[in-house]
Design a protein around this motif. Structure first.
Motif, PDB file in Angstrom:
ATOM      1  N   VAL A  48       0.838  -1.206   0.000  1.00 49.75           N
ATOM      2  CA  VAL A  48       0.000   0.000   0.000  1.00 49.75           C
ATOM      3  C   VAL A  48       0.871   1.254   0.000  1.00 49.75           C
ATOM      4  O   VAL A  48       0.622   2.203  -0.744  1.00 49.75           O
ATOM      5  CB  VAL A  48      -0.950   0.009   1.208  1.00 49.75           C
ATOM      6  N   ASP A  49       1.907   1.245   0.806  1.00 54.84           N
ATOM      7  CA  ASP A  49       2.822   2.392   0.843  1.00 54.84           C
ATOM      8  C   ASP A  49       3.511   2.579  -0.511  1.00 54.84           C
ATOM      9  O   ASP A  49       3.709   3.717  -0.960  1.00 54.84           O
ATOM     10  CB  ASP A  49       3.871   2.183   1.937  1.00 54.84           C
ATOM     11  N   THR A 102      -6.255   4.729  -3.490  1.00 57.98           N
ATOM     12  CA  THR A 102      -5.437   3.764  -2.744  1.00 57.98           C
ATOM     13  C   THR A 102      -5.548   4.008  -1.249  1.00 57.98           C
ATOM     14  O   THR A 102      -5.720   3.072  -0.457  1.00 57.98           O
ATOM     15  CB  THR A 102      -3.962   3.869  -3.176  1.00 57.98           C
ATOM     16  N   TYR A 103      -5.453   5.282  -0.858  1.00 63.03           N
ATOM     17  CA  TYR A 103      -5.538   5.636   0.564  1.00 63.03           C
ATOM     18  C   TYR A 103      -6.929   5.320   1.122  1.00 63.03           C
ATOM     19  O   TYR A 103      -7.061   4.705   2.186  1.00 63.03           O
ATOM     20  CB  TYR A 103      -5.216   7.117   0.731  1.00 63.03           C
ATOM     21  N   ALA A 104      -7.984   5.754   0.401  1.00 62.70           N
ATOM     22  CA  ALA A 104      -9.353   5.566   0.884  1.00 62.70           C
ATOM     23  C   ALA A 104      -9.744   4.093   0.919  1.00 62.70           C
ATOM     24  O   ALA A 104     -10.443   3.644   1.844  1.00 62.70           O
ATOM     25  CB  ALA A 104     -10.325   6.354   0.007  1.00 62.70           C
ATOM     26  N   LEU A 105      -9.290   3.325  -0.063  1.00 62.38           N
ATOM     27  CA  LEU A 105      -9.709   1.925  -0.176  1.00 62.38           C
ATOM     28  C   LEU A 105      -8.901   1.002   0.726  1.00 62.38           C
ATOM     29  O   LEU A 105      -9.470   0.187   1.471  1.00 62.38           O
ATOM     30  CB  LEU A 105      -9.577   1.478  -1.633  1.00 62.38           C
ATOM     31  N   PHE A 106      -7.570   1.121   0.690  1.00 66.02           N
ATOM     32  CA  PHE A 106      -6.727   0.170   1.404  1.00 66.02           C
ATOM     33  C   PHE A 106      -6.359   0.609   2.819  1.00 66.02           C
ATOM     34  O   PHE A 106      -6.197  -0.232   3.705  1.00 66.02           O
ATOM     35  CB  PHE A 106      -5.457  -0.108   0.600  1.00 66.02           C
ATOM     36  N   GLU A 107      -6.200   1.916   3.029  1.00 70.17           N
ATOM     37  CA  GLU A 107      -5.853   2.402   4.359  1.00 70.17           C
ATOM     38  C   GLU A 107      -7.085   2.592   5.233  1.00 70.17           C
ATOM     39  O   GLU A 107      -7.072   2.255   6.416  1.00 70.17           O
ATOM     40  CB  GLU A 107      -5.082   3.727   4.256  1.00 70.17           C
ATOM     41  N   LEU A 108      -8.139   3.164   4.664  1.00 75.30           N
ATOM     42  CA  LEU A 108      -9.327   3.506   5.447  1.00 75.30           C
ATOM     43  C   LEU A 108     -10.494   2.564   5.221  1.00 75.30           C
ATOM     44  O   LEU A 108     -11.540   2.723   5.864  1.00 75.30           O
ATOM     45  CB  LEU A 108      -9.758   4.948   5.140  1.00 75.30           C
ATOM     46  N   GLN A 109     -10.340   1.610   4.300  1.00 75.56           N
ATOM     47  CA  GLN A 109     -11.411   0.643   4.021  1.00 75.56           C
ATOM     48  C   GLN A 109     -12.725   1.343   3.647  1.00 75.56           C
ATOM     49  O   GLN A 109     -13.810   0.906   4.046  1.00 75.56           O
ATOM     50  CB  GLN A 109     -11.624  -0.269   5.241  1.00 75.56           C
ATOM     51  N   ASN A 111     -14.025   3.992   4.740  1.00 76.14           N
ATOM     52  CA  ASN A 111     -14.745   4.561   5.889  1.00 76.14           C
ATOM     53  C   ASN A 111     -14.852   6.075   5.673  1.00 76.14           C
ATOM     54  O   ASN A 111     -13.907   6.817   5.923  1.00 76.14           O
ATOM     55  CB  ASN A 111     -13.991   4.244   7.182  1.00 76.14           C
ATOM     56  N   ILE A 112     -16.019   6.543   5.202  1.00 75.60           N
ATOM     57  CA  ILE A 112     -16.182   7.948   4.823  1.00 75.60           C
ATOM     58  C   ILE A 112     -16.044   8.875   6.024  1.00 75.60           C
ATOM     59  O   ILE A 112     -15.431   9.954   5.922  1.00 75.60           O
ATOM     60  CB  ILE A 112     -17.553   8.167   4.144  1.00 75.60           C
ATOM     61  N   SER A 113     -16.614   8.492   7.166  1.00 72.42           N
ATOM     62  CA  SER A 113     -16.510   9.352   8.346  1.00 72.42           C
ATOM     63  C   SER A 113     -15.060   9.481   8.805  1.00 72.42           C
ATOM     64  O   SER A 113     -14.612  10.566   9.194  1.00 72.42           O
ATOM     65  CB  SER A 113     -17.371   8.792   9.482  1.00 72.42           C
ATOM     66  N   LEU A 114     -14.313   8.381   8.736  1.00 70.13           N
ATOM     67  CA  LEU A 114     -12.893   8.426   9.101  1.00 70.13           C
ATOM     68  C   LEU A 114     -12.115   9.277   8.114  1.00 70.13           C
ATOM     69  O   LEU A 114     -11.194  10.016   8.498  1.00 70.13           O
ATOM     70  CB  LEU A 114     -12.319   7.012   9.151  1.00 70.13           C
ATOM     71  N   LEU A 115     -12.477   9.196   6.838  1.00 70.20           N
ATOM     72  CA  LEU A 115     -11.827  10.021   5.819  1.00 70.20           C
ATOM     73  C   LEU A 115     -12.026  11.502   6.127  1.00 70.20           C
ATOM     74  O   LEU A 115     -11.081  12.294   6.036  1.00 70.20           O
ATOM     75  CB  LEU A 115     -12.396   9.694   4.434  1.00 70.20           C
ATOM     76  N   GLY A 116     -13.254  11.876   6.488  1.00 70.99           N
ATOM     77  CA  GLY A 116     -13.519  13.267   6.846  1.00 70.99           C
ATOM     78  C   GLY A 116     -12.675  13.715   8.026  1.00 70.99           C
ATOM     79  O   GLY A 116     -12.135  14.836   8.030  1.00 70.99           O
ATOM     80  N   GLU A 117     -12.533  12.846   9.031  1.00 75.61           N
ATOM     81  CA  GLU A 117     -11.712  13.177  10.193  1.00 75.61           C
ATOM     82  C   GLU A 117     -10.248  13.346   9.805  1.00 75.61           C
ATOM     83  O   GLU A 117      -9.559  14.252  10.290  1.00 75.61           O
ATOM     84  CB  GLU A 117     -11.842  12.084  11.249  1.00 75.61           C
TER      85      GLU A 117
END
Length: 209
Positions: A48-49, A102-109, A111-117
């Motif tokens: 992922v990195d 890549t970040y939204a899919l693999f790092e955050l799965q 998670n839209i609320s986590l992305l906003g944070e």
């Protein structure tokens, strides 16, 4: 203005189409191969990195190429180079979107609320998102039809590509947690491109006074 050639260089329609086709194939194969190696866990200890690194780096490289075409077309001179600017600008957005995905899919799965944070709490993600939104706006308004409709506002909007480049460089530097090593070389390239366009910036400043 210093020119490198004694007379203008012209590229035939066939050459332009062939070069564009090769660039499209190369970019698509690169992205497809990169993500294939990533999902099959063949990109090292942290795939992922690695995906984030290469999609981010190629966003900057695409922006550099796009911003190089205008001064290069004048100094060669070869006005036909400008016909590649839209394509390279769009690929800057494509790489940036793949970076974000890549970040939204693999790092955050996803998670839209986590992305906003993350966007609010982490400055390097905030500036990265700002750069992505600018590139999205430039891509969405890149067609000739929209350019005619927007008139002078089109050029004003598309001047923000320089801001997108600086935000991208800042995002990269913060993500690396250092200005030195790899980031400093990209900053040198970016600042050199700004220096090449200093006459344009001076004209813009005079118009706003």
């Amino acid at each position: 203005m210093v020119t490198l050639l004694s007379k203008p260089l012209r590229l035939s329609a066939r050459v332009r189409k062939s070069v564009k086709a090769l660039l499209h194939v190369a970019a698509i194969l690169f992205l497809a191969g990169l993500f294939y190696l990533g999902v099959t866990d063949r990109l090292g200890a942290d795939p992922v990195d690695t995906l984030l690194h290469y999609t981010g780096i190629w966003t900057l490289i695409s922006l550099f190429i796009c911003l190089t075409l205008s001064p290069l077309s004048k100094h060669l001179p070869c006005g036909d180079l400008m016909r590649f600017r839209r394509m390279t600008g769009i690929y800057a957005f494509v790489f940036a979107f793949c970076h974000f995905l890549t970040y939204a899919l693999f790092e955050l799965q996803l998670n839209i609320s986590l992305l906003g944070e993350e966007i609010v709490k982490r400055p390097y993600i905030t500036v990265g998102m700002a750069a992505l939104l600018i590139l999205l706006a430039l891509t969405a308004t890149s067609t000739s039809n929209i350019r005619r409709r927007m008139g002078k506002r089109w050029q004003q909007l598309h001047n923000s590509i320089y801001l997108a480049m600086l935000l991208g460089l800042l995002h990269f530097t913060w993500s690396q947690k250092t200005f030195w090593q790899e980031p400093v070389f990209y900053w040198l390239i970016g600042l050199s491109l700004l220096i090449l366009r200093k006459d344009k910036f001076q004209r813009l400043l005079r118009r706003r006074r």
